[in-house]
Design a protein around this motif. Sequence first.
Motif, PDB file in Angstrom:
ATOM      1  N   VAL A   1       0.839  -1.200   0.000  1.00 55.02           N
ATOM      2  CA  VAL A   1       0.000   0.000   0.000  1.00 55.02           C
ATOM      3  C   VAL A   1       0.876   1.253   0.000  1.00 55.02           C
ATOM      4  O   VAL A   1       0.577   2.242  -0.677  1.00 55.02           O
ATOM      5  CB  VAL A   1      -0.951  -0.004   1.215  1.00 55.02           C
ATOM      6  CG1 VAL A   1      -1.650   1.337   1.371  1.00 55.02           C
ATOM      7  CG2 VAL A   1      -1.990  -1.103   1.068  1.00 55.02           C
ATOM      8  N   THR A   2       1.979   1.213   0.736  1.00 55.79           N
ATOM      9  CA  THR A   2       2.904   2.348   0.756  1.00 55.79           C
ATOM     10  C   THR A   2       3.491   2.600  -0.624  1.00 55.79           C
ATOM     11  O   THR A   2       3.611   3.749  -1.067  1.00 55.79           O
ATOM     12  CB  THR A   2       4.043   2.087   1.769  1.00 55.79           C
ATOM     13  OG1 THR A   2       3.485   1.809   3.050  1.00 55.79           O
ATOM     14  CG2 THR A   2       4.978   3.288   1.872  1.00 55.79           C
ATOM     15  N   ALA A   3       3.856   1.523  -1.309  1.00 58.32           N
ATOM     16  CA  ALA A   3       4.420   1.661  -2.659  1.00 58.32           C
ATOM     17  C   ALA A   3       3.401   2.267  -3.620  1.00 58.32           C
ATOM     18  O   ALA A   3       3.745   3.129  -4.445  1.00 58.32           O
ATOM     19  CB  ALA A   3       4.893   0.301  -3.161  1.00 58.32           C
ATOM     20  N   LEU A   4       2.148   1.838  -3.513  1.00 61.90           N
ATOM     21  CA  LEU A   4       1.108   2.380  -4.392  1.00 61.90           C
ATOM     22  C   LEU A   4       0.862   3.857  -4.086  1.00 61.90           C
ATOM     23  O   LEU A   4       0.666   4.671  -5.003  1.00 61.90           O
ATOM     24  CB  LEU A   4      -0.184   1.580  -4.226  1.00 61.90           C
ATOM     25  CG  LEU A   4      -0.125   0.124  -4.718  1.00 61.90           C
ATOM     26  CD1 LEU A   4      -1.376  -0.630  -4.305  1.00 61.90           C
ATOM     27  CD2 LEU A   4       0.053   0.070  -6.218  1.00 61.90           C
ATOM     28  N   ALA A   5       0.870   4.215  -2.802  1.00 57.26           N
ATOM     29  CA  ALA A   5       0.682   5.620  -2.421  1.00 57.26           C
ATOM     30  C   ALA A   5       1.852   6.470  -2.901  1.00 57.26           C
ATOM     31  O   ALA A   5       1.666   7.616  -3.335  1.00 57.26           O
ATOM     32  CB  ALA A   5       0.532   5.733  -0.910  1.00 57.26           C
ATOM     33  N   LEU A   6       3.058   5.917  -2.829  1.00 58.28           N
ATOM     34  CA  LEU A   6       4.239   6.645  -3.310  1.00 58.28           C
ATOM     35  C   LEU A   6       4.134   6.894  -4.805  1.00 58.28           C
ATOM     36  O   LEU A   6       4.451   7.998  -5.283  1.00 58.28           O
ATOM     37  CB  LEU A   6       5.499   5.841  -3.002  1.00 58.28           C
ATOM     38  CG  LEU A   6       6.809   6.432  -3.526  1.00 58.28           C
ATOM     39  CD1 LEU A   6       7.168   7.708  -2.768  1.00 58.28           C
ATOM     40  CD2 LEU A   6       7.947   5.409  -3.420  1.00 58.28           C
ATOM     41  N   ALA A   7       3.693   5.890  -5.554  1.00 54.34           N
ATOM     42  CA  ALA A   7       3.533   6.062  -7.006  1.00 54.34           C
ATOM     43  C   ALA A   7       2.570   7.203  -7.303  1.00 54.34           C
ATOM     44  O   ALA A   7       2.840   8.057  -8.153  1.00 54.34           O
ATOM     45  CB  ALA A   7       3.038   4.767  -7.631  1.00 54.34           C
ATOM     46  N   LYS A   8       1.459   7.227  -6.601  1.00 50.09           N
ATOM     47  CA  LYS A   8       0.481   8.302  -6.797  1.00 50.09           C
ATOM     48  C   LYS A   8       1.085   9.651  -6.458  1.00 50.09           C
ATOM     49  O   LYS A   8       0.889  10.642  -7.174  1.00 50.09           O
ATOM     50  CB  LYS A   8      -0.748   8.039  -5.932  1.00 50.09           C
ATOM     51  CG  LYS A   8      -1.855   9.065  -6.107  1.00 50.09           C
ATOM     52  CD  LYS A   8      -3.074   8.710  -5.272  1.00 50.09           C
ATOM     53  CE  LYS A   8      -4.184   9.741  -5.459  1.00 50.09           C
ATOM     54  NZ  LYS A   8      -5.384   9.415  -4.635  1.00 50.09           N
TER      55      LYS A   8
ATOM     56  N   GLY B   1       3.108  10.924  -9.202  1.00 45.74           N
ATOM     57  CA  GLY B   1       2.411  11.101 -10.469  1.00 45.74           C
ATOM     58  C   GLY B   1       2.667   9.976 -11.444  1.00 45.74           C
ATOM     59  O   GLY B   1       2.559  10.159 -12.664  1.00 45.74           O
ATOM     60  N   LYS B   2       2.963   8.786 -10.931  1.00 43.96           N
ATOM     61  CA  LYS B   2       3.252   7.649 -11.802  1.00 43.96           C
ATOM     62  C   LYS B   2       2.081   6.683 -11.828  1.00 43.96           C
ATOM     63  O   LYS B   2       1.219   6.694 -10.954  1.00 43.96           O
ATOM     64  CB  LYS B   2       4.529   6.945 -11.339  1.00 43.96           C
ATOM     65  CG  LYS B   2       5.768   7.828 -11.478  1.00 43.96           C
ATOM     66  CD  LYS B   2       7.052   7.063 -11.368  1.00 43.96           C
ATOM     67  CE  LYS B   2       8.264   7.966 -11.551  1.00 43.96           C
ATOM     68  NZ  LYS B   2       8.346   8.507 -12.923  1.00 43.96           N
ATOM     69  N   GLN B   3       2.065   5.856 -12.861  1.00 44.00           N
ATOM     70  CA  GLN B   3       1.046   4.819 -12.994  1.00 44.00           C
ATOM     71  C   GLN B   3       1.603   3.520 -12.433  1.00 44.00           C
ATOM     72  O   GLN B   3       2.460   2.886 -13.035  1.00 44.00           O
ATOM     73  CB  GLN B   3       0.661   4.622 -14.457  1.00 44.00           C
ATOM     74  CG  GLN B   3      -0.293   3.451 -14.703  1.00 44.00           C
ATOM     75  CD  GLN B   3      -1.609   3.613 -13.983  1.00 44.00           C
ATOM     76  OE1 GLN B   3      -2.339   4.560 -14.228  1.00 44.00           O
ATOM     77  NE2 GLN B   3      -1.916   2.691 -13.077  1.00 44.00           N
ATOM     78  N   PRO B   4       1.131   3.102 -11.252  1.00 44.51           N
ATOM     79  CA  PRO B   4       1.634   1.842 -10.713  1.00 44.51           C
ATOM     80  C   PRO B   4       0.901   0.647 -11.300  1.00 44.51           C
ATOM     81  O   PRO B   4      -0.304   0.694 -11.562  1.00 44.51           O
ATOM     82  CB  PRO B   4       1.329   1.979  -9.217  1.00 44.51           C
ATOM     83  CG  PRO B   4       0.087   2.819  -9.161  1.00 44.51           C
ATOM     84  CD  PRO B   4       0.183   3.763 -10.339  1.00 44.51           C
ATOM     85  N   VAL B   5       1.628  -0.432 -11.514  1.00 46.91           N
ATOM     86  CA  VAL B   5       1.041  -1.713 -11.884  1.00 46.91           C
ATOM     87  C   VAL B   5       1.706  -2.763 -11.006  1.00 46.91           C
ATOM     88  O   VAL B   5       2.934  -2.879 -10.987  1.00 46.91           O
ATOM     89  CB  VAL B   5       1.260  -2.041 -13.372  1.00 46.91           C
ATOM     90  CG1 VAL B   5       0.767  -3.453 -13.675  1.00 46.91           C
ATOM     91  CG2 VAL B   5       0.542  -1.033 -14.262  1.00 46.91           C
ATOM     92  N   VAL B   6       0.894  -3.505 -10.268  1.00 46.51           N
ATOM     93  CA  VAL B   6       1.438  -4.519  -9.372  1.00 46.51           C
ATOM     94  C   VAL B   6       1.760  -5.777 -10.168  1.00 46.51           C
ATOM     95  O   VAL B   6       0.927  -6.280 -10.939  1.00 46.51           O
ATOM     96  CB  VAL B   6       0.448  -4.831  -8.236  1.00 46.51           C
ATOM     97  CG1 VAL B   6       0.945  -5.999  -7.384  1.00 46.51           C
ATOM     98  CG2 VAL B   6       0.245  -3.598  -7.364  1.00 46.51           C
TER      99      VAL B   6
END
Length: 691
Positions: free
Chosen positions: A450-457, A460-465
């Motif tokens: 969840v931290t990694a996804l929040a960091l991506a946001k 301004g990046k598009q995260p894909v797990v």
Amino acid sequence: MAAPSPVRVERHGAVAVVVIDQAPVNALSKGVRDGLRDAAAALAADPGVAAVVLSGGPGRFVAGADIREMNLPPDEPFVPDVIAAFEALDKPVVAAIDGPALGGGCELALGCDLRLASPKAQVGLTETRLGIIPGAGGTQRLPRLVGIAQAIALISEGRILKARDALALGILDAVVEGDLLAAAIARAPHAPKRRLSQAPVPAGDPAREDAAAAAALKGAKGVPAIAEAVRVVRASRTTAFSDGMADERATFLKLRESEEAKALRHLFFAEREAGKVPGLDGAKARPIAQAAVIGAGTMGAGIAVALADAGLPVTLVERDGEAAAAGLARVRDLYERPVRSGRLTQAQADARLAAIGATADWQALAQADLVIEAAFEDMAVKEDIFRRLDQVAKPGAVLASNTSYLDLDAIAEATARPKDVVGLHFFAPANVMRLLEVVRGKMTAPDVLVTALALAKRMGKQPVVAGNGESFIGNRIYAAYRRHAEYLVEDGAAPQEVDAALQAYGFAMGAFAVSDLSGLDIGYAMRQRRAATRDPAERYVVVADRLVEAGRLGRKTGAGWYAYDAAGAMSVDPAVAAMIAAARAAKGITPRAFTPDQIQRRLLAVMANEGAKALEEGIALRASDIDLVFINGYGFPRLKGGPMFAADAMGLGAVLGEMEAASAAGGAGSEPAPLLVELARAGGRFADWKG
């Protein structure tokens, strides 16, 4: 029992406030349209109402159409008719905009007599981002407010304006500090009727309008909606409003059914789905106030800039003082470019530079909430770094690796805290590329993910797990794509023919030009490391190895698959053709010709097939995630929707047939994926597969 309407009318004396309350963003769904139509009819018949205020409630207005309904047949009431009903009222209508007024929401506001907004409001006609044009009067009312040239620019770019910028252009009448709704209620009875449908388009400078149209068409990048938007906007000066509305609506409906619009809608939903990851219920992001990056090379410097741009202080850690200083110099270079182009002011660049420090002292990592390893792609190097992190990283720090293809679980096993380890695979240049592959190891804790996804946001990046598997999603599929591009060359296509076919499909660059840009030595080193484990039944093309052995490493040496002059101009090199001919002769291959369509279909099938394998293995969660990876990280054309979406459009039966031919050409590793076979035989689509 009927569901309550998402639209209600509240009375404040002689002022009626029409409140739209449809979580989360007040999209113009059928329910909202029904409610607005009914409200307008009731207000028209109520002599006790002297004025009307349209409100989306605190922090909102209307964020646009309900995109989900665009895949359905049009259903009354239509947005243009709803707007016309409010515009036709004989009493003033005031829009109170306290959040996004985008697309149809902006058009609704343009149908009002007065537009008031809070400082946090956003205004824009963003339809061209979805491959369509405004369909509820935007192309007709906006030119009457700001002129032809400005309307062309705003609509073609899909630009979202902040409140003050919209005020400066005259789109808003006032920006209200304090209680917006109270101000709108107070002003509404005194607002004049100003129907934009009855206003003339202001006289403009023809040269400026021509320049705006030319700029829009140049930046269109193949989006048909841009040219149509320019045409319909320019016609607003000489066409009656009703005729212009009819033209706009017909064009909107035609574009809505286009393949390009369907692809862009697919990506719109894909981005929203990508953040939905199983197993994260209740997990909360760990706070990140300080970051560190180990390795200050090209990738590490880019990651540091991406973090600083997101407002995080960053420490770069290198092996010695000289390397640390060199890394900081790379960071300075990365900030000089946007300053020169005007995208950043010098003051902004200086502030971000001040947030980045560089050192050879590993104790500097002790304060970091996030540590990203961006060292050389070697397992022994990475394992050593993560062992050392146990001695200095504070408890609870997120430990991330930027590995692009190594086993994340093996890296995590080097530390005593594998639950804190996650993969953050940035794409070069890391401060520019939007994609971030977030790799979930078998021990990665939910709150770390969840931290990694929040960091991506935040960046301004598009995260894909991605799951943990060699090369994860993107590089795994790209390797198959590039390998089959080389098979095509060995079988008779010239590198420039393959690249031309890919560019004609919509890629900015072909596979061989990309290899030259990134450097042929990178792939060569990887192939050498994997040589001992390569399946002897897999077809292997030696041409790329021969290029490297001849010192042709790509653009940086002035020669690779192509030749490059001192200015960087690319040309076909007969020496490469000779190497290819020798490789063919050594295998007894008689070259044959390939059409651009054959090249495109083969490489698309290969990408989709490898994507199917990633889905089956759980490396990718859904087909749309794969599409996001290739759109945002590998230059796949947005208007095609990504390789999995494009394969569905091609028909999985045809894809399977193409893969059977590709398997015959490639040998081991090129077999049709069982999932592809299953779906093709059942007449299914990747988009419908749920795992």
